[in-house]
Design a protein around this motif. Structure first.
Motif, PDB file in Angstrom:
ATOM      1  N   ILE A  62      -1.252   9.319   5.104  1.00 33.70           N
ATOM      2  CA  ILE A  62       0.039   8.929   4.524  1.00 33.70           C
ATOM      3  C   ILE A  62      -0.014   9.003   3.003  1.00 33.70           C
ATOM      4  O   ILE A  62       0.937   9.429   2.339  1.00 33.70           O
ATOM      5  CB  ILE A  62       0.425   7.515   4.992  1.00 33.70           C
ATOM      6  CG1 ILE A  62       0.645   7.491   6.515  1.00 33.70           C
ATOM      7  CG2 ILE A  62       1.704   7.042   4.306  1.00 33.70           C
ATOM      8  CD1 ILE A  62       0.860   6.118   7.085  1.00 33.70           C
ATOM      9  N   SER A  63      -1.172   8.618   2.440  1.00 37.69           N
ATOM     10  CA  SER A  63      -1.346   8.682   0.984  1.00 37.69           C
ATOM     11  C   SER A  63      -1.195  10.115   0.481  1.00 37.69           C
ATOM     12  O   SER A  63      -0.556  10.382  -0.538  1.00 37.69           O
ATOM     13  CB  SER A  63      -2.714   8.125   0.604  1.00 37.69           C
ATOM     14  OG  SER A  63      -2.949   8.312  -0.761  1.00 37.69           O
ATOM     15  N   ILE A  64      -1.767  11.082   1.230  1.00 36.36           N
ATOM     16  CA  ILE A  64      -1.688  12.505   0.823  1.00 36.36           C
ATOM     17  C   ILE A  64      -0.256  13.003   0.959  1.00 36.36           C
ATOM     18  O   ILE A  64       0.291  13.647   0.048  1.00 36.36           O
ATOM     19  CB  ILE A  64      -2.650  13.353   1.672  1.00 36.36           C
ATOM     20  CG1 ILE A  64      -4.109  12.978   1.345  1.00 36.36           C
ATOM     21  CG2 ILE A  64      -2.418  14.837   1.438  1.00 36.36           C
ATOM     22  CD1 ILE A  64      -5.124  13.582   2.273  1.00 36.36           C
ATOM     23  N   LEU A  65       0.369  12.706   2.088  1.00 35.03           N
ATOM     24  CA  LEU A  65       1.704  13.247   2.376  1.00 35.03           C
ATOM     25  C   LEU A  65       2.783  12.671   1.460  1.00 35.03           C
ATOM     26  O   LEU A  65       3.789  13.316   1.195  1.00 35.03           O
ATOM     27  CB  LEU A  65       2.061  12.994   3.842  1.00 35.03           C
ATOM     28  CG  LEU A  65       1.240  13.786   4.866  1.00 35.03           C
ATOM     29  CD1 LEU A  65       1.485  13.268   6.261  1.00 35.03           C
ATOM     30  CD2 LEU A  65       1.558  15.277   4.800  1.00 35.03           C
ATOM     31  N   THR A  66       2.588  11.427   1.023  1.00 23.87           N
ATOM     32  CA  THR A  66       3.606  10.782   0.179  1.00 23.87           C
ATOM     33  C   THR A  66       3.252  10.809  -1.299  1.00 23.87           C
ATOM     34  O   THR A  66       4.108  10.535  -2.143  1.00 23.87           O
ATOM     35  CB  THR A  66       3.803   9.326   0.603  1.00 23.87           C
ATOM     36  OG1 THR A  66       2.548   8.640   0.498  1.00 23.87           O
ATOM     37  CG2 THR A  66       4.335   9.241   2.018  1.00 23.87           C
ATOM     38  N   LEU A  84       1.203   8.719  -2.666  1.00 22.69           N
ATOM     39  CA  LEU A  84       1.006   7.339  -3.103  1.00 22.69           C
ATOM     40  C   LEU A  84      -0.467   6.970  -3.023  1.00 22.69           C
ATOM     41  O   LEU A  84      -1.239   7.566  -2.267  1.00 22.69           O
ATOM     42  CB  LEU A  84       1.821   6.388  -2.223  1.00 22.69           C
ATOM     43  CG  LEU A  84       3.339   6.603  -2.211  1.00 22.69           C
ATOM     44  CD1 LEU A  84       3.975   5.689  -1.172  1.00 22.69           C
ATOM     45  CD2 LEU A  84       3.934   6.316  -3.584  1.00 22.69           C
ATOM     46  N   ASP A  85      -0.817   5.894  -3.769  1.00 23.42           N
ATOM     47  CA  ASP A  85      -2.172   5.375  -3.710  1.00 23.42           C
ATOM     48  C   ASP A  85      -2.445   4.787  -2.327  1.00 23.42           C
ATOM     49  O   ASP A  85      -1.583   4.117  -1.750  1.00 23.42           O
ATOM     50  CB  ASP A  85      -2.364   4.301  -4.788  1.00 23.42           C
ATOM     51  CG  ASP A  85      -3.771   3.765  -4.779  1.00 23.42           C
ATOM     52  OD1 ASP A  85      -4.709   4.482  -5.151  1.00 23.42           O
ATOM     53  OD2 ASP A  85      -3.919   2.587  -4.381  1.00 23.42           O
ATOM     54  N   ILE A  86      -3.650   5.047  -1.799  1.00 23.02           N
ATOM     55  CA  ILE A  86      -3.970   4.600  -0.428  1.00 23.02           C
ATOM     56  C   ILE A  86      -3.913   3.079  -0.304  1.00 23.02           C
ATOM     57  O   ILE A  86      -3.469   2.542   0.712  1.00 23.02           O
ATOM     58  CB  ILE A  86      -5.360   5.140  -0.009  1.00 23.02           C
ATOM     59  CG1 ILE A  86      -5.588   4.851   1.495  1.00 23.02           C
ATOM     60  CG2 ILE A  86      -6.476   4.525  -0.864  1.00 23.02           C
ATOM     61  CD1 ILE A  86      -6.821   5.544   2.020  1.00 23.02           C
ATOM     62  N   VAL A 138      -0.331   2.137  -0.053  1.00 27.02           N
ATOM     63  CA  VAL A 138       0.174   2.428   1.306  1.00 27.02           C
ATOM     64  C   VAL A 138      -0.227   1.320   2.275  1.00 27.02           C
ATOM     65  O   VAL A 138       0.579   0.839   3.079  1.00 27.02           O
ATOM     66  CB  VAL A 138      -0.351   3.794   1.791  1.00 27.02           C
ATOM     67  CG1 VAL A 138      -0.007   3.998   3.262  1.00 27.02           C
ATOM     68  CG2 VAL A 138       0.236   4.919   0.954  1.00 27.02           C
ATOM     69  N   SER A 139      -1.481   0.886   2.193  1.00 31.95           N
ATOM     70  CA  SER A 139      -1.957  -0.189   3.090  1.00 31.95           C
ATOM     71  C   SER A 139      -1.164  -1.468   2.872  1.00 31.95           C
ATOM     72  O   SER A 139      -0.756  -2.134   3.823  1.00 31.95           O
ATOM     73  CB  SER A 139      -3.444  -0.426   2.836  1.00 31.95           C
ATOM     74  OG  SER A 139      -3.897  -1.503   3.621  1.00 31.95           O
ATOM     75  N   ASN A 140      -0.925  -1.810   1.600  1.00 32.92           N
ATOM     76  CA  ASN A 140      -0.174  -3.039   1.297  1.00 32.92           C
ATOM     77  C   ASN A 140       1.264  -2.946   1.796  1.00 32.92           C
ATOM     78  O   ASN A 140       1.836  -3.908   2.311  1.00 32.92           O
ATOM     79  CB  ASN A 140      -0.183  -3.296  -0.214  1.00 32.92           C
ATOM     80  CG  ASN A 140      -1.538  -3.688  -0.707  1.00 32.92           C
ATOM     81  OD1 ASN A 140      -2.374  -4.147   0.070  1.00 32.92           O
ATOM     82  ND2 ASN A 140      -1.808  -3.489  -1.981  1.00 32.92           N
ATOM     83  N   VAL A 141       1.888  -1.760   1.626  1.00 33.99           N
ATOM     84  CA  VAL A 141       3.276  -1.588   2.071  1.00 33.99           C
ATOM     85  C   VAL A 141       3.377  -1.735   3.589  1.00 33.99           C
ATOM     86  O   VAL A 141       4.278  -2.382   4.114  1.00 33.99           O
ATOM     87  CB  VAL A 141       3.812  -0.213   1.612  1.00 33.99           C
ATOM     88  CG1 VAL A 141       5.144   0.087   2.292  1.00 33.99           C
ATOM     89  CG2 VAL A 141       3.993  -0.213   0.105  1.00 33.99           C
ATOM     90  N   ARG A 142       2.414  -1.125   4.320  1.00 33.18           N
ATOM     91  CA  ARG A 142       2.444  -1.248   5.784  1.00 33.18           C
ATOM     92  C   ARG A 142       2.298  -2.705   6.218  1.00 33.18           C
ATOM     93  O   ARG A 142       2.992  -3.164   7.132  1.00 33.18           O
ATOM     94  CB  ARG A 142       1.324  -0.391   6.390  1.00 33.18           C
ATOM     95  CG  ARG A 142       1.547   1.121   6.211  1.00 33.18           C
ATOM     96  CD  ARG A 142       0.432   1.913   6.855  1.00 33.18           C
ATOM     97  NE  ARG A 142       0.465   1.786   8.303  1.00 33.18           N
ATOM     98  CZ  ARG A 142      -0.593   1.984   9.100  1.00 33.18           C
ATOM     99  NH1 ARG A 142      -1.773   2.278   8.576  1.00 33.18           N
ATOM    100  NH2 ARG A 142      -0.468   1.862  10.409  1.00 33.18           N
TER     101      ARG A 142
END
Length: 622
Positions: A584-588, A590-592, A595-599
């Motif tokens: 998800i980090s690569i596709l968007t 965003l920082d990995i 991404v974890s915090n947002v999920r």
């Protein structure tokens, strides 16, 4: 009644067990506090000494109930010993403790099932705590806050309960009356004294009841109602004499002596003064009166001056001048006396002293009035602040209710739509099952017709009959074959649609997986190069969103309804198809970690789930 008895038999042992284990850690302090409580009414100095001997460090290691009762008893002893309070912080905490819902529940339960309630019960501690907090504000010269606190204490008293602490309640009204008197509010003073007498009588304290009646004379004198003073004094006198309290009955004479002198009824004044001096028990062998009654010297001096005994009057006025609080009356009496003696120098001296004493009194009164005005101003500002906070809280409450209502409506719409989608899906599933069953049933009939046709062809010898039957069966076979063809076409269409969507979905998901995957390739020169994954383009995002909308309409609608940002929706879609945080980090882009915090935030705040793993499961089920 039977139900109440049953509850009593069930709950009483349980409550006793709770008390036993709850008190086991501080039995020593409970015993000490019970001893202090028993000494409080008659020996407050001994009670205060016992409380002062407690080790504060060890005390604060005990349970909160022990600490709060200690502070309550200490404040009560301090108030009885007239030790001024200097801060309200401790008693405010005590009030909060005894006002807590859990404490009120415990008191109510004890009041119902155990008599008398444990530790006072019946709201007695809450009443006493607020009474003493009002005394703190009294000592801090915060009269408006003191009155408001005592009104809260009155509201905390359950006067319908047999366990009501009437002894504290009538003292509350007594303190309120004293402030009304200092503020020159005789009507309010009389109202408070009436309540004082009422609750003193309910508390069984007859002496305080009679004293309260007598103290009403102060308000009557402020109002100039001498008739009520005389009637009230006569009533108090009868009550004292009925109880054999002859000294107390005689001690009430000064007010009616003062009225008799104002009316120049010197015969009655002389009779009352003789009775007062003989029967009151307030005079020692040298003729000196008890300290709180020294104002009698002024009225006695007035009488002696009126009957011509000027030297004896001068002795009494000079004796009165030794008391600072009576300096105005002493100077007034001496000024009046020397005017009659025509001593010009003394008249000038005491005229100046009299005017200075009045000026000093007016100055102190003015200072107190300014202090009270400042206190009232601060109090009104505090009240306005509290009211503003309450209004703000109410607005937030209404806003919360409105948001809850809107959320409920939205949830209902989503539920109904989801229910409709599922119903349509079930209809399609049933249609597919029905068509499948019809297909196989028709196929079975076709095979049966073919078999019968072959049998007929073998068994019939008549060529015409055979041809007719064969033609008939051939038509039947043709019809059945057409039905099979139609059903097969409908089934193929449904399966093709599902397969098409699945293939398209699989292609798009595979494409996104390839975008997120790092791999090696050779360039034109045969050199191996490493190529990392890249962000999905706008067109690619549109493709996957269109695919979600068509294949998973419920998921798409839910993500739109919960008002997530566009990036959060992309993260949820990729999570639905099993992409991990790195992909998800690569596709968007965003920082990995972001991404974890947002999920996690979406899982906990939006869908009320415990983890991002549960978020994947939840999105898959939609």
């Amino acid at each position: 009644m039977n139900k109440v008895r049953l509850l009593r038999h069930i709950l009483t042992p349980a409550l006793l067990i709770i008390c036993f284990f709850g008190c086991s850690g501080g039995r020593q302090y409970h015993a000490l506090l019970e001893q202090v409580d028993s000494l409080m009414a008659t020996f407050p100095d001994s009670a205060y000494a016992l409380l002062s001997s407690v080790d504060s460090v060890d005390l604060h290691s005990q349970r909160k109930s022990v600490c709060m009762r200690y502070e309550l008893l200490r404040a009560e002893a301090q108030n009885k010993l007239l030790i001024p309070f200097t801060t309200d912080s401790v008693l405010r905490e005590v009030v909060r403790y005894y006002d807590s819902p859990w404490r009120k529940f415990i008191n109510s339960v004890y009041q119902i099932f155990i008599s008398p309630p444990y530790g006072g019960g019946g709201g007695g501690e809450a009443l006493k705590a607020r009474y003493l907090l009002g005394c703190v504000y009294r000592d801090l010269h915060e009269a408006p806050i003191a009155l408001l606190t005592w009104e809260d204490a009155i509201a905390a008293a359950d006067t319908t309960s047999a366990a009501c602490d009437y002894a504290t309640l009538f003292r509350v009204y007594g303190q309120m009356a004293s402030i009304y008197f200092r503020q020159h509010m005789p009507e309010k003073y009389l109202e408070a004294k009436q309540k004082f007498c009422h609750y003193a009588l309910l508390a069984g304290d007859t002496l305080y009841y009679i004293k309260g009646l007598l103290q009403r004379n102060d308000a009557y004198l402020m109002l100039g109602d001498t008739t009520s003073v005389l009637e009230n004094t006569e009533k108090v006198k009868r009550l004292y004499l009925d109880r054999g309290l002859t000294h107390e009955a005689a001690q009430i004479y000064p007010s009616i002596i003062h009225i008799a002198l104002d009316k120049r009824d010197y015969v009655r004044a002389d009779s009352l003064m003789q009775s007062f001096e003989i029967e009151s028990g307030l005079f020692d062998e040298h003729g000196n009166i008890a300290s709180s009654y020294q104002n009698y010297y002024f009225d006695k001096g007035r009488y002696l001056a009126a009957v011509g005994q000027l030297d004896s009057a001068e002795v009494l006025f000079r004796k009165l001048s030794a008391f600072e609080e009576n300096l105005i009356d002493a100077c007034h009496g001496l000024l009046f006396l020397f005017q009659h003696k025509h001593h010009t120098d003394s008249v000038a001296k005491y005229a100046l002293l009299y005017s200075n004493a009045i000026a000093e009194y007016l100055k102190s009164t003015h200072t107190e009035a300014v202090t009270q005005a400042d206190a009232m101003y601060d109090f009104e500002k505090q009240v306005q602040k509290v009211q503003a906070e309450e209004l703000k809280a109410k607005k937030w409450q209404i806003g919360g209710m409105l948001v809850s209502f809107i959320a409920s409506v939205v949830a209902l719409i989503i539920f109904l739509y989801y229910k409709k989608v599922r119903a349509e899906k079930k209809v399609k599933e049933r249609e597919l099952i029905y068509l499948t069953e019809s297909y196989y049933m028709t196929l079975e009939h076709l095979n049966k017709a073919k078999a019968e046709s072959q049998i007929l062809q073998q068994s019939l010898s008549d060529q015409e009959a055979i041809e007719q039957l064969s033609e008939k069966k051939a038509e039947q076979v043709c019809h059945l074959e057409q039905m099979v063809t139609d059903l097969r076409a409908q089934i193929n269409k449904l399966q093709d649609d599902a397969a098409r969507l699945s293939i398209e979905e699989s292609k798009i998901v595979s494409h996104f997986q390839s975008l997120a995957t790092s791999h090696n390739h050779k360039d034109n020169n045969g050199v191996i190069e490493f190529e990392s994954g890249r962000c999905a383009s706008t067109e690619e995002w549109q493709q996957i969103m269109e695919m979600v909308k068509e294949c998973h309409p419920q998921l798409y609608l839910t993500l739109k309804e919960v008002r997530l940002s566009e990036m959060m929706i992309k993260i949820c879609v990729l999570s639905r198809y099993g992409f991990n945080n790195a992909d998800i980090s690569i596709l968007t882009g965003l920082d990995i970690k972001y991404v974890s915090n947002v999920r996690s935030k979406i899982a906990k705040e939006t869908f009320k789930l415990r983890s991002a793993y549960e978020l994947n499961q939840h999105l898959t089920e939609l």
